[in-house]
Scaffold this active site. Structure first.
Site, short mmCIF file in Angstrom:
data_model
loop_
_atom_site.label_atom_id
_atom_site.label_comp_id
_atom_site.label_asym_id
_atom_site.label_seq_id
_atom_site.Cartn_x
_atom_site.Cartn_y
_atom_site.Cartn_z
N TYR A 9 2.42 -8.04 18.21
CA TYR A 9 1.34 -7.97 17.25
C TYR A 9 1.57 -6.80 16.31
CZ TYR A 9 -3.07 -8.18 15.06
OH TYR A 9 -4.02 -8.30 14.09
N ASP B 102 0.89 -1.17 0.00
CA ASP B 102 0.00 0.00 0.00
C ASP B 102 0.92 1.22 0.00
OD1 ASP B 102 -1.61 2.13 0.61
OD2 ASP B 102 -2.69 1.15 2.25
N LYS C 69 -2.70 -6.04 10.59
CA LYS C 69 -3.19 -6.76 9.42
C LYS C 69 -2.24 -6.55 8.24
CE LYS C 69 -6.69 -7.60 12.04
NZ LYS C 69 -5.92 -7.22 13.24
#
Ligand code: F6R
Ligand code: MG
Ligand code: MG
Length: 369
Positions: A233, A11, A236
């Site tokens: 973490y 992206d 996404k």
């Protein structure tokens, strides 16, 4: 000479917002890869997007993890970022986490799915590109394609598929991997991959003694960002996958079949919600409602001597209308939960949270009971 099939994506700017990729960026990528093809660096290529992710699909003979190919992709993303900045596109360069290329694009932000294999007489390859979700979103369909006889008829009735497959599963938290065989270890495999935010399928291999070499992958999924920053973490990844089909492997239609069911994935708005994955044609590969719902597109390729001799936009088909309709209904149903789980993700999986600040504000008001 083996063929390498590489999908590298990032992206580098959305237009408008996080919804889709401007034609202007696709044009930059198209031009750069045309040059690379003329210079024989790559054999062939296909440029597209899913949502706000620019997707470079390339064929070449340089193997997985080729510095030259990774640098080429990095330079395409750099150039596209420049155009995104000039135009003020949203989040210009957001997936380019490092300033300079240093040998391998892994861990630098973009997602990668590559496989090197010996071409068969005819080589159909199905590519899946997802936006607004995580790599674990591929666990459900990839399991079904290679291990569920209710999905893949060939597992029962084709002697070439009957012995099953080998799955390479990554434990993202512990930074370890394990190879598991189906059907014999199917229940153990499901015990892991059902926890899709921790255990992700990375590759699938044929078993020994069949038509295909057991050391050449037949499916690969991008997991690189998660792999590099193990132990914490990192959000996404908007994953991609390539799956080889037919002739000793699941048929094209068996590869597409799991997507008829719009199963739930995590991601969607602010990477913090569960929602249905909607299979769409390339013309609808844009995220709109509540920044979604999460989308998947599929492009089928025929590859001959490394050249893309034909392709098709596979979900651009009325056969998937009902799945889209169902996905829209589920999206509606999930949205009605607003900020409540299980629409909103559990705390540890959210990409955005205000909870630490809320807890800080309330810390003196909590009473012992
Ligand atoms: C999810 C995604 C979007 C953004 C959302 C807020 O992966 O990219 O849903 O999280 O649009 O974006 P910002 O914080 O950039 O305004
Ligand atoms: Mg974005
Ligand atoms: Mg995206």
């Amino acid at each position: 000479m083996k063929t390498t099939f590489s999908i590298i994506k990032a992206d580098v700017g959305g237009c408008p917002g996080h919804s889709t990729v401007s034609e202007k960026l696709l044009f930059v990528a198209q031009k750069k890869l045309e040059e690379a093809k003329k210079e024989n660096m790559i054999k062939d290529f296909f440029v597209t997007h899913c949502g706000d992710d620019l997707e470079l699909i390339m064929t070449h003979t340089k193997g997985e993890d080729s510095e030259e190919i990774h640098e080429l992709a990095w330079n395409v993303f750099k150039d596209a970022t420049e155009v995104a900045k000039e135009n003020g596109f949203y989040g210009a360069g957001q997936d380019l986490l490092k300033d300079a290329f240093s040998g391998n694009i892994k861990g630098m932000g973009p997602g990668i799915a590559e496989m090197e294999f010996t071409e068969r007489k005819s080589e159909p390859i199905v590519v899946f590109l997802m936006d607004k979700t995580e790599p674990g979103a591929f666990n459900f369909p990839v399991f079904k394609i290679f291990s569920d006889p209710f999905n893949t008829a060939g597992l029962i009735i084709d002697p070439n598929l009957h012995s099953g497959f080998v799955f390479e599963v990554w434990d993202i938290k512990e930074h370890k991997r394990v190879f598991m065989r189906t059907p014999e270890e199917m229940y153990d495999l499901l015990a892991l991959i059902g926890a899709k935010s921790r255990f992700v399928i990375k590759r699938v291999f044929p078993k020994e003694g069949g038509k295909l070499p057991p050391d050449e992958p037949v499916a690969v999924i991008s997991t690189e960002k998660l792999y590099q920053i193990a132990g914490e973490y990192v959000g996404k990844d908007d994953p991609v996958a390539a799956i080889r089909a037919q002739s000793g492997l699941p048929a094209l239609g068996e590869v597409l079949e799991p997507f008829a069911f719009p199963y739930l994935v995590s991601g969607w708005m602010r990477g913090s919600h569960n929602g249905p994955i909607m299979p769409v044609g390339l013309c609808n590969a844009k995220c709109t409602r509540f920044d979604g719902p999460p989308r998947v597109v599929s492009i089928g390729f025929q590859v001959k001597d490394g050249i893309i001799t034909g392709y098709e936009d596979l979900f651009d088909d009325p056969a998937f209308d009902l799945s889209r309709q169902k996905a829209a209904e589920i999206a509606d149903y999930m949205r009605r939960h607003g900020p409540f789980e299980p629409h909103r993700l559990p705390l540890e999986e959210m990409e955005y949270t205000t909870l630490p600040k809320v807890m800080e504000k309330l810390k003196n008001r909590f009473e012992k009971m």
